[in-house]
Design a protein around this motif. Sequence first.
Motif, PDB file in Angstrom:
ATOM      1  N   ARG A 143     -10.639   7.708   1.790  1.00 41.12           N
ATOM      2  CA  ARG A 143     -10.054   6.368   1.670  1.00 41.12           C
ATOM      3  C   ARG A 143     -10.425   5.698   0.350  1.00 41.12           C
ATOM      4  O   ARG A 143      -9.830   4.681  -0.015  1.00 41.12           O
ATOM      5  CB  ARG A 143     -10.504   5.487   2.826  1.00 41.12           C
ATOM      6  CG  ARG A 143      -9.926   5.890   4.183  1.00 41.12           C
ATOM      7  CD  ARG A 143     -10.434   4.968   5.276  1.00 41.12           C
ATOM      8  NE  ARG A 143      -9.834   5.255   6.570  1.00 41.12           N
ATOM      9  CZ  ARG A 143     -10.280   6.171   7.413  1.00 41.12           C
ATOM     10  NH1 ARG A 143     -11.350   6.905   7.077  1.00 41.12           N
ATOM     11  NH2 ARG A 143      -9.692   6.376   8.574  1.00 41.12           N
ATOM     12  N   ASP A 149       0.823  -1.211   0.000  1.00 41.36           N
ATOM     13  CA  ASP A 149       0.000   0.000   0.000  1.00 41.36           C
ATOM     14  C   ASP A 149       0.854   1.257   0.000  1.00 41.36           C
ATOM     15  O   ASP A 149       0.340   2.356   0.137  1.00 41.36           O
ATOM     16  CB  ASP A 149      -0.945   0.013   1.205  1.00 41.36           C
ATOM     17  CG  ASP A 149      -0.203  -0.163   2.527  1.00 41.36           C
ATOM     18  OD1 ASP A 149       1.032  -0.356   2.495  1.00 41.36           O
ATOM     19  OD2 ASP A 149      -0.855  -0.131   3.589  1.00 41.36           O
ATOM     20  N   ARG A 150       2.155   1.078  -0.144  1.00 44.97           N
ATOM     21  CA  ARG A 150       3.082   2.197  -0.263  1.00 44.97           C
ATOM     22  C   ARG A 150       3.934   2.013  -1.510  1.00 44.97           C
ATOM     23  O   ARG A 150       4.091   0.899  -2.006  1.00 44.97           O
ATOM     24  CB  ARG A 150       3.978   2.310   0.980  1.00 44.97           C
ATOM     25  CG  ARG A 150       3.245   2.825   2.229  1.00 44.97           C
ATOM     26  CD  ARG A 150       4.192   2.857   3.415  1.00 44.97           C
ATOM     27  NE  ARG A 150       3.644   3.571   4.550  1.00 44.97           N
ATOM     28  CZ  ARG A 150       2.833   3.027   5.457  1.00 44.97           C
ATOM     29  NH1 ARG A 150       2.474   1.759   5.342  1.00 44.97           N
ATOM     30  NH2 ARG A 150       2.378   3.752   6.473  1.00 44.97           N
ATOM     31  N   CYS A 205      -9.854   6.532  -2.603  1.00 48.79           N
ATOM     32  CA  CYS A 205      -8.832   6.591  -3.651  1.00 48.79           C
ATOM     33  C   CYS A 205      -7.737   5.549  -3.465  1.00 48.79           C
ATOM     34  O   CYS A 205      -6.829   5.458  -4.295  1.00 48.79           O
ATOM     35  CB  CYS A 205      -8.222   7.993  -3.728  1.00 48.79           C
ATOM     36  SG  CYS A 205      -7.323   8.486  -2.258  1.00 48.79           S
ATOM     37  N   GLN A 206      -7.820   4.736  -2.403  1.00 47.29           N
ATOM     38  CA  GLN A 206      -6.782   3.726  -2.209  1.00 47.29           C
ATOM     39  C   GLN A 206      -6.789   2.690  -3.327  1.00 47.29           C
ATOM     40  O   GLN A 206      -5.737   2.171  -3.713  1.00 47.29           O
ATOM     41  CB  GLN A 206      -6.939   3.028  -0.859  1.00 47.29           C
ATOM     42  CG  GLN A 206      -5.766   2.121  -0.527  1.00 47.29           C
ATOM     43  CD  GLN A 206      -5.775   1.650   0.905  1.00 47.29           C
ATOM     44  OE1 GLN A 206      -6.840   1.388   1.470  1.00 47.29           O
ATOM     45  NE2 GLN A 206      -4.608   1.530   1.518  1.00 47.29           N
ATOM     46  N   SER A 207      -7.960   2.386  -3.873  1.00 49.46           N
ATOM     47  CA  SER A 207      -7.999   1.430  -4.982  1.00 49.46           C
ATOM     48  C   SER A 207      -7.228   1.963  -6.186  1.00 49.46           C
ATOM     49  O   SER A 207      -6.553   1.200  -6.892  1.00 49.46           O
ATOM     50  CB  SER A 207      -9.450   1.135  -5.372  1.00 49.46           C
ATOM     51  OG  SER A 207     -10.109   2.328  -5.777  1.00 49.46           O
ATOM     52  N   GLU A 221      -4.689   4.051  -5.947  1.00 43.88           N
ATOM     53  CA  GLU A 221      -3.279   3.992  -5.564  1.00 43.88           C
ATOM     54  C   GLU A 221      -2.709   2.588  -5.778  1.00 43.88           C
ATOM     55  O   GLU A 221      -1.580   2.433  -6.240  1.00 43.88           O
ATOM     56  CB  GLU A 221      -3.127   4.417  -4.108  1.00 43.88           C
ATOM     57  CG  GLU A 221      -3.507   5.863  -3.851  1.00 43.88           C
ATOM     58  CD  GLU A 221      -3.564   6.208  -2.378  1.00 43.88           C
ATOM     59  OE1 GLU A 221      -3.844   7.382  -2.060  1.00 43.88           O
ATOM     60  OE2 GLU A 221      -3.343   5.305  -1.546  1.00 43.88           O
ATOM     61  N   PHE A 231      -0.358   9.089   0.089  1.00 43.23           N
ATOM     62  CA  PHE A 231      -1.106   7.857  -0.062  1.00 43.23           C
ATOM     63  C   PHE A 231      -1.911   7.594   1.206  1.00 43.23           C
ATOM     64  O   PHE A 231      -1.578   8.065   2.295  1.00 43.23           O
ATOM     65  CB  PHE A 231      -0.149   6.697  -0.343  1.00 43.23           C
ATOM     66  CG  PHE A 231       0.153   6.510  -1.808  1.00 43.23           C
ATOM     67  CD1 PHE A 231       0.171   7.597  -2.665  1.00 43.23           C
ATOM     68  CD2 PHE A 231       0.413   5.267  -2.327  1.00 43.23           C
ATOM     69  CE1 PHE A 231       0.445   7.441  -4.012  1.00 43.23           C
ATOM     70  CE2 PHE A 231       0.695   5.090  -3.670  1.00 43.23           C
ATOM     71  CZ  PHE A 231       0.708   6.173  -4.524  1.00 43.23           C
ATOM     72  N   VAL A 232      -2.968   6.819   1.065  1.00 44.78           N
ATOM     73  CA  VAL A 232      -3.880   6.579   2.183  1.00 44.78           C
ATOM     74  C   VAL A 232      -3.140   5.979   3.371  1.00 44.78           C
ATOM     75  O   VAL A 232      -3.389   6.347   4.534  1.00 44.78           O
ATOM     76  CB  VAL A 232      -5.038   5.664   1.729  1.00 44.78           C
ATOM     77  CG1 VAL A 232      -5.841   5.166   2.925  1.00 44.78           C
ATOM     78  CG2 VAL A 232      -5.951   6.405   0.757  1.00 44.78           C
ATOM     79  N   ALA A 233      -2.213   5.052   3.126  1.00 43.19           N
ATOM     80  CA  ALA A 233      -1.486   4.428   4.232  1.00 43.19           C
ATOM     81  C   ALA A 233      -0.698   5.459   5.033  1.00 43.19           C
ATOM     82  O   ALA A 233      -0.626   5.374   6.273  1.00 43.19           O
ATOM     83  CB  ALA A 233      -0.549   3.351   3.684  1.00 43.19           C
TER      84      ALA A 233
END
Length: 667
Positions: A252, A128-129, A254-256, A258, A645-647
């Motif tokens: 959150r 996730d990063r 937008c994590q998909s 990312e 990023f969300v993380a």
Amino acid sequence: MAEELAVFDAEAPWVKHLERAHGLIHAVARFIEEESEPNAHLAPAARKLESGLVAMYDAFDGRADRGTSIGVAHGRVWEAAILLARAGLPHELAALRDACGELVAAEERFPRVPIAGRSTAPLRAGSDRLPLHVIERASLAPSFRAPEVPAPEPEVPELALPEPKTFEELKAAAEAMRRFVKERAKARLDDPKPAVKPEERPAEKEAPSGFAFAPEAAISEDTFIRRWARSCFEEIGMLGVQRAPLPGDDWRACQSLELRMIAAIDAVAALGPTAIAHLEPWAMDAPAADPMRIFAVAMVGGCLEGRDALACAERVLFRFGPGDPVVAEAFASAMKLAPNPFVPNVLRALYALSERGCRAIAVEVLGYRGWLTPAELEQLCEEEDARVFALALPALAAARQVNLERALGRALAHEDLDVQAAALDAMAIAAHPRAALAARAAAEGALGERALLRLAIVARDDDARWLLERMRRTPTALAVEAVGWAGPGEAVPALIKLLEAEEEDVRLAAGAALDRMLGANLVQQIEIAPEALDDVVVVDPNPEPARGRVSLAELVSDPRDRPPTGSKDTLEVPSAEPERWRAYWAAHGERFDRKLRYRRGQGYSPSVSLYELDRLALSAEDRRRLSRELAARTGRWVHLDPHDFVAEQVSGLQAWASIAQRERSST
């Protein structure tokens, strides 16, 4: 006994000398590319600079013996300097002389202890990063343009004729010249040159029912790699520009997007050196500044280990101009996220240049990532450029720079309004005791309504009442929004009354302010016309009367082939219906103390700001404002920006939660 190896340090003195030589060489290469006068020495000089840079990248990244590579780079740059001397370019010759001096200094300061080689860990997919991939490959070679020297025209034999003295001799001379030209043209046609024959294709005929002709020949492996890498490259650019959540969506969500971007970066790395070598040409191929390509080449370069990958992004930046806001924003957006350890070197190289756009990019990203050194912060306190100074102020406040007070004094008295606004933001970040006083003074000065929201997030009780009185005198949308942020309980009746105002923006702002204060969750749905554009700028020599809002399809499409009008979008916003809010206030107003300040139906505390930052679907600017509000109320600062990023944002929220917990425990 095993030989002890030194760890590579991107901030080592010999690396800094290489960086300065790298910048000087690129400056000379840009001059060669911009030169319009043909010169036989420029193209060979460009080739020497290209090979010199490859040797420098070998030294940076350890793809060859570093000491030897520096010496090779020195030799190539010296050869390029000789060619530029022959071309008669003294200024560029001086730049290469300085580059040679930097390379000599790098050789002298290179450590005697061997430096550890490159990592050989296998490729791993990102999570996730953003990942940092190490790939076994040759250093990427730049390709500099140079003005072409036209080939000499072949000598054409001329017909020697005596000078005519009579009309008869003149007529005979003209006839002789006519025959000569005709014979020369015939000789040119009869010149036996290999003719290029078109490919012979079989005549197309209809295949029998149920059958098909043989498929095309298989493409080469390189072509296959380039096609897939190009697809991933374009997806990275598209996601980088459009990954921000839409209005009304949770941050959150937008994590998909990312994760898709990370997967595309992993794919480019897995496709290997062939794919990586084409990144720069794809970005350079744009006919005009394309933010998606600029972001993509900077992001992929920032996720590949090596100085050469980031150099590709630098060359793309200078090709399209760092002074262009579109170019600068795309490049800075990627540099704020990229994990490449050479990113600080790139930014400091930009900061050392005199060009305003380069320095602005460098200060913005270095300040965003908290990489400005104490010496740089002290220098920025005295910065004269208004744009750079405004970008530096939040970083000065976050670092609690010792000269912050003097810098804020300069900024608040500055003639540039953006600098004044940045000073108020910096005072909130630093939890300055005079933040509210300065914001109120700015609101009564040239900054005007731009200071109202900045006052609201640092306001004391008397400041909240001042904002309410200002709203009553001048009920603009910004004044109403500021009262909603300040949250005085006595403002509710005045806000309900403004729901009947003539201006639509004031009515919507009043509904949003009531929802922010009372947390009643009274919402309504509004429709948004598809592809509607405001203030469309079109230069038309025969202008027609203004038609108001024009759709994009109507603006760019032929009237005979116009796409259908799309369906309207709906957006959920706080209700602006006076009856609903009057009914709610009549039913629940007794539990609200008019002397207190409220947010989301509760008495205000930093934990409410944290709840909004974490749980509510707010705009990016509102979330940045909430971060500054938390800093002003707690006296602490944690970097949390919607661009991350969300993380990373989740980690920032956890840090803020521990601070808010300590605040509750101490009260």
